[in-house]
Design a protein around this motif. Sequence first.
Motif, PDB file in Angstrom:
ATOM      1  N   THR A 100       0.826  -1.221   0.000  1.00 13.55           N
ATOM      2  CA  THR A 100       0.000   0.000   0.000  1.00 13.55           C
ATOM      3  C   THR A 100       0.862   1.274   0.000  1.00 13.55           C
ATOM      4  O   THR A 100       0.686   2.134  -0.873  1.00 13.55           O
ATOM      5  N   ILE A 144      -1.742   9.774   9.116  1.00 13.69           N
ATOM      6  CA  ILE A 144      -2.589   9.353  10.249  1.00 13.69           C
ATOM      7  C   ILE A 144      -2.694   7.831  10.190  1.00 13.69           C
ATOM      8  O   ILE A 144      -3.161   7.268   9.195  1.00 13.69           O
ATOM      9  N   SER A 163       0.044   1.657  11.674  1.00 13.76           N
ATOM     10  CA  SER A 163       0.137   0.194  11.533  1.00 13.76           C
ATOM     11  C   SER A 163       1.389  -0.168  10.747  1.00 13.76           C
ATOM     12  O   SER A 163       1.935   0.657  10.010  1.00 13.76           O
ATOM     13  N   SER A 194      -4.357   7.097  17.332  1.00 16.74           N
ATOM     14  CA  SER A 194      -5.560   7.238  18.152  1.00 16.74           C
ATOM     15  C   SER A 194      -5.322   8.006  19.454  1.00 16.74           C
ATOM     16  O   SER A 194      -6.265   8.477  20.077  1.00 16.74           O
ATOM     17  N   LEU A 227      -5.793  16.401  16.861  1.00 10.64           N
ATOM     18  CA  LEU A 227      -5.635  15.919  15.478  1.00 10.64           C
ATOM     19  C   LEU A 227      -5.871  17.029  14.446  1.00 10.64           C
ATOM     20  O   LEU A 227      -5.055  17.194  13.535  1.00 10.64           O
ATOM     21  N   ALA A 266      -4.993   6.919   6.993  1.00  6.44           N
ATOM     22  CA  ALA A 266      -5.177   5.461   6.990  1.00  6.44           C
ATOM     23  C   ALA A 266      -5.726   5.035   8.342  1.00  6.44           C
ATOM     24  O   ALA A 266      -5.006   4.514   9.189  1.00  6.44           O
ATOM     25  N   ILE A 267      -7.008   5.264   8.544  1.00  4.80           N
ATOM     26  CA  ILE A 267      -7.613   4.997   9.850  1.00  4.80           C
ATOM     27  C   ILE A 267      -8.621   3.841   9.768  1.00  4.80           C
ATOM     28  O   ILE A 267      -8.558   2.869  10.511  1.00  4.80           O
ATOM     29  N   GLY A 268      -9.568   3.977   8.845  1.00  2.24           N
ATOM     30  CA  GLY A 268     -10.639   2.983   8.791  1.00  2.24           C
ATOM     31  C   GLY A 268     -11.836   3.499   9.560  1.00  2.24           C
ATOM     32  O   GLY A 268     -12.487   2.760  10.311  1.00  2.24           O
ATOM     33  N   GLY A 292      -8.293   4.775   3.727  1.00  2.00           N
ATOM     34  CA  GLY A 292      -9.322   4.018   4.440  1.00  2.00           C
ATOM     35  C   GLY A 292     -10.352   3.378   3.516  1.00  2.00           C
ATOM     36  O   GLY A 292     -10.687   3.931   2.470  1.00  2.00           O
ATOM     37  N   ILE A 293     -10.810   2.227   3.942  1.00  2.00           N
ATOM     38  CA  ILE A 293     -11.896   1.555   3.221  1.00  2.00           C
ATOM     39  C   ILE A 293     -12.991   1.286   4.242  1.00  2.00           C
ATOM     40  O   ILE A 293     -12.767   0.605   5.245  1.00  2.00           O
ATOM     41  N   GLY A 315      -6.537   1.517  -3.633  1.00  2.00           N
ATOM     42  CA  GLY A 315      -6.816   0.073  -3.761  1.00  2.00           C
ATOM     43  C   GLY A 315      -6.142  -0.560  -4.980  1.00  2.00           C
ATOM     44  O   GLY A 315      -5.354  -1.505  -4.840  1.00  2.00           O
ATOM     45  N   THR A 358      -2.422  -0.724  -4.671  1.00  2.00           N
ATOM     46  CA  THR A 358      -1.935  -1.754  -3.747  1.00  2.00           C
ATOM     47  C   THR A 358      -1.775  -3.080  -4.489  1.00  2.00           C
ATOM     48  O   THR A 358      -0.762  -3.769  -4.352  1.00  2.00           O
TER      49      THR A 358
HETATM   50  P1  NAD Z   1      -5.195  -0.383  11.602  1.00  4.42           P
HETATM   51  O1  NAD Z   1      -6.503  -0.584  12.293  1.00  4.42           O
HETATM   52  O2  NAD Z   1      -4.095  -1.333  11.860  1.00  4.42           O
HETATM   53  O3  NAD Z   1      -4.659   1.085  11.931  1.00  4.42           O
HETATM   54  C1  NAD Z   1      -5.501   2.163  12.041  1.00  4.42           C
HETATM   55  C2  NAD Z   1      -4.716   3.325  12.596  1.00  4.42           C
HETATM   56  O4  NAD Z   1      -5.602   4.424  12.766  1.00  4.42           O
HETATM   57  C3  NAD Z   1      -4.071   3.039  13.935  1.00  4.42           C
HETATM   58  O5  NAD Z   1      -2.698   3.279  13.872  1.00  4.42           O
HETATM   59  C4  NAD Z   1      -4.770   4.003  14.913  1.00  4.42           C
HETATM   60  O6  NAD Z   1      -3.855   4.548  15.849  1.00  4.42           O
HETATM   61  C5  NAD Z   1      -5.282   5.066  13.976  1.00  4.42           C
HETATM   62  N1  NAD Z   1      -6.505   5.675  14.533  1.00  4.42           N
HETATM   63  C6  NAD Z   1      -7.630   5.044  14.924  1.00  4.42           C
HETATM   64  N2  NAD Z   1      -8.518   5.937  15.400  1.00  4.42           N
HETATM   65  C7  NAD Z   1      -7.937   7.152  15.296  1.00  4.42           C
HETATM   66  C8  NAD Z   1      -8.338   8.446  15.653  1.00  4.42           C
HETATM   67  N3  NAD Z   1      -9.540   8.706  16.194  1.00  4.42           N
HETATM   68  N4  NAD Z   1      -7.491   9.469  15.413  1.00  4.42           N
HETATM   69  C9  NAD Z   1      -6.286   9.252  14.860  1.00  4.42           C
HETATM   70  N5  NAD Z   1      -5.847   8.028  14.502  1.00  4.42           N
HETATM   71  C10 NAD Z   1      -6.655   6.986  14.730  1.00  4.42           C
HETATM   72  O7  NAD Z   1      -5.541  -0.303  10.053  1.00  4.42           O
HETATM   73  P2  NAD Z   1      -4.578  -0.350   8.761  1.00  4.42           P
HETATM   74  O8  NAD Z   1      -4.312  -1.765   8.404  1.00  4.42           O
HETATM   75  O9  NAD Z   1      -3.452   0.583   8.921  1.00  4.42           O
HETATM   76  O10 NAD Z   1      -5.599   0.244   7.670  1.00  4.42           O
HETATM   77  C11 NAD Z   1      -6.156   1.531   7.815  1.00  4.42           C
HETATM   78  C12 NAD Z   1      -7.279   1.712   6.825  1.00  4.42           C
HETATM   79  O11 NAD Z   1      -6.752   1.590   5.512  1.00  4.42           O
HETATM   80  C13 NAD Z   1      -8.386   0.658   6.915  1.00  4.42           C
HETATM   81  O12 NAD Z   1      -9.614   1.257   6.574  1.00  4.42           O
HETATM   82  C14 NAD Z   1      -8.004  -0.357   5.860  1.00  4.42           C
HETATM   83  O13 NAD Z   1      -9.134  -1.051   5.364  1.00  4.42           O
HETATM   84  C15 NAD Z   1      -7.445   0.574   4.803  1.00  4.42           C
HETATM   85  N6  NAD Z   1      -6.503  -0.071   3.896  1.00  4.42           N
HETATM   86  C16 NAD Z   1      -6.718   0.133   2.587  1.00  4.42           C
HETATM   87  C17 NAD Z   1      -5.882  -0.436   1.659  1.00  4.42           C
HETATM   88  C18 NAD Z   1      -6.135  -0.226   0.218  1.00  4.42           C
HETATM   89  O14 NAD Z   1      -5.583  -0.966  -0.603  1.00  4.42           O
HETATM   90  N7  NAD Z   1      -6.920   0.773  -0.146  1.00  4.42           N
HETATM   91  C19 NAD Z   1      -4.789  -1.219   2.086  1.00  4.42           C
HETATM   92  C20 NAD Z   1      -4.564  -1.364   3.452  1.00  4.42           C
HETATM   93  C21 NAD Z   1      -5.431  -0.777   4.361  1.00  4.42           C
END
Ligand code: NAD
Length: 296
Positions: free
Chosen positions: A148, A171, A174, A197, A202, A215-217, A237-238, A273, A276
């Motif tokens: 990614t 942001i 991971s 988090s 922020l 990249a939060i979700g 994020g997705i 996406g 990636t």
């Molecule tokens: P993860 O859950 O491991 O990490 C999420 C991060 O967001 C954490 O480090 C956390 O500290 C931070 N976070 C959570 N709440 C927060 C807040 N209120 N304020 C600030 N930061 C906050 O997820 P990940 O594996 O790093 O993936 C993140 C997002 O990206 C997900 O939605 C995932 O689906 C998406 N993703 C998309 C692709 C793609 O190909 N498009 C690939 C990988 C991940």
Amino acid sequence: MHFQTKNTMRIMNGAALARKIRSVLTIEIEFCKNKYGRSPKLSVILVGNDPASMTYVKSKGKACNEIGIESDLHFLPFSTSQDELLALIRQLNEDDSVDGILVQLPVPKHIDKNVILSAIDYHKDVDGLHPMNVGLLNTAGDCIIPCTPKGILSLLKSEGIEIAGKHAVVIGRSNLVGKPMAQLMLRENASVTVCHSKTRDLPYLTRQGEILIVAIGCPNLINADMIKPGAVVVDVGINSVDNKLVGDVYNSIDVSSIEKKAAAITPVPGGVGPMTIASLLENTFEIYKRRMKVAL
Ligand code: NAD
């Protein structure tokens, strides 16, 4: 004033760049197959039957096959023990016909993710999550870069976005996205702030970001007020909202205000996406080339 009245935001088309990458790879892979007598091969392991993971694994297999990479999908039942999974990984490590090995995350709770990722031969670690690859990335060594962040960097570069000297705000921290993304931005000579988090203010920090990578979700956590005018925004994020795929930033609620603020953004879907997946294909082929000592 300029940003409040004029909509100049550019959509960074990851899907189009991914198509270009795939067509170049198709030609190079065909050439190598004819010259060296075998195709690159990616082995993907999924434990359990989580529907989203199942879809990801199948789409990775399909993407491989479309460009001439052989894919070898291992669907294991949820009850698979850690030792059974380790035995399969050892077998794939030793199999000379396998170039890349990927264990789809998350794994069930009775399996220790870190033990599994460390068991993959780091030369075949196509996701770049083995501690050796993580360490090499942090020390600017030659390593396999997680798909990614690698895809995001390729997209920014192909869009002509200048990175050196800019303030990049990431942001998420991971190992899959946030941390390697921050490292790649540092390597490109950006100044980098990493938020997570526990970050207290922020919005204050996101407003500093000339390049903002989210990249939060969590949909709707980042709104237009949190974006610096003229920023380049990467929405990783997705999320599924009302059966619709949306990012963390660019979604139906705030679209017009974001369009007035950002200079460029990645769409969801069609941004990060596809890049990636393209990077996964690139990583698999790079490992193949190293193993076959190919110089193209
Ligand atoms: P993860 O859950 O491991 O990490 C999420 C991060 O967001 C954490 O480090 C956390 O500290 C931070 N976070 C959570 N709440 C927060 C807040 N209120 N304020 C600030 N930061 C906050 O997820 P990940 O594996 O790093 O993936 C993140 C997002 O990206 C997900 O939605 C995932 O689906 C998406 N993703 C998309 C692709 C793609 O190909 N498009 C690939 C990988 C991940």
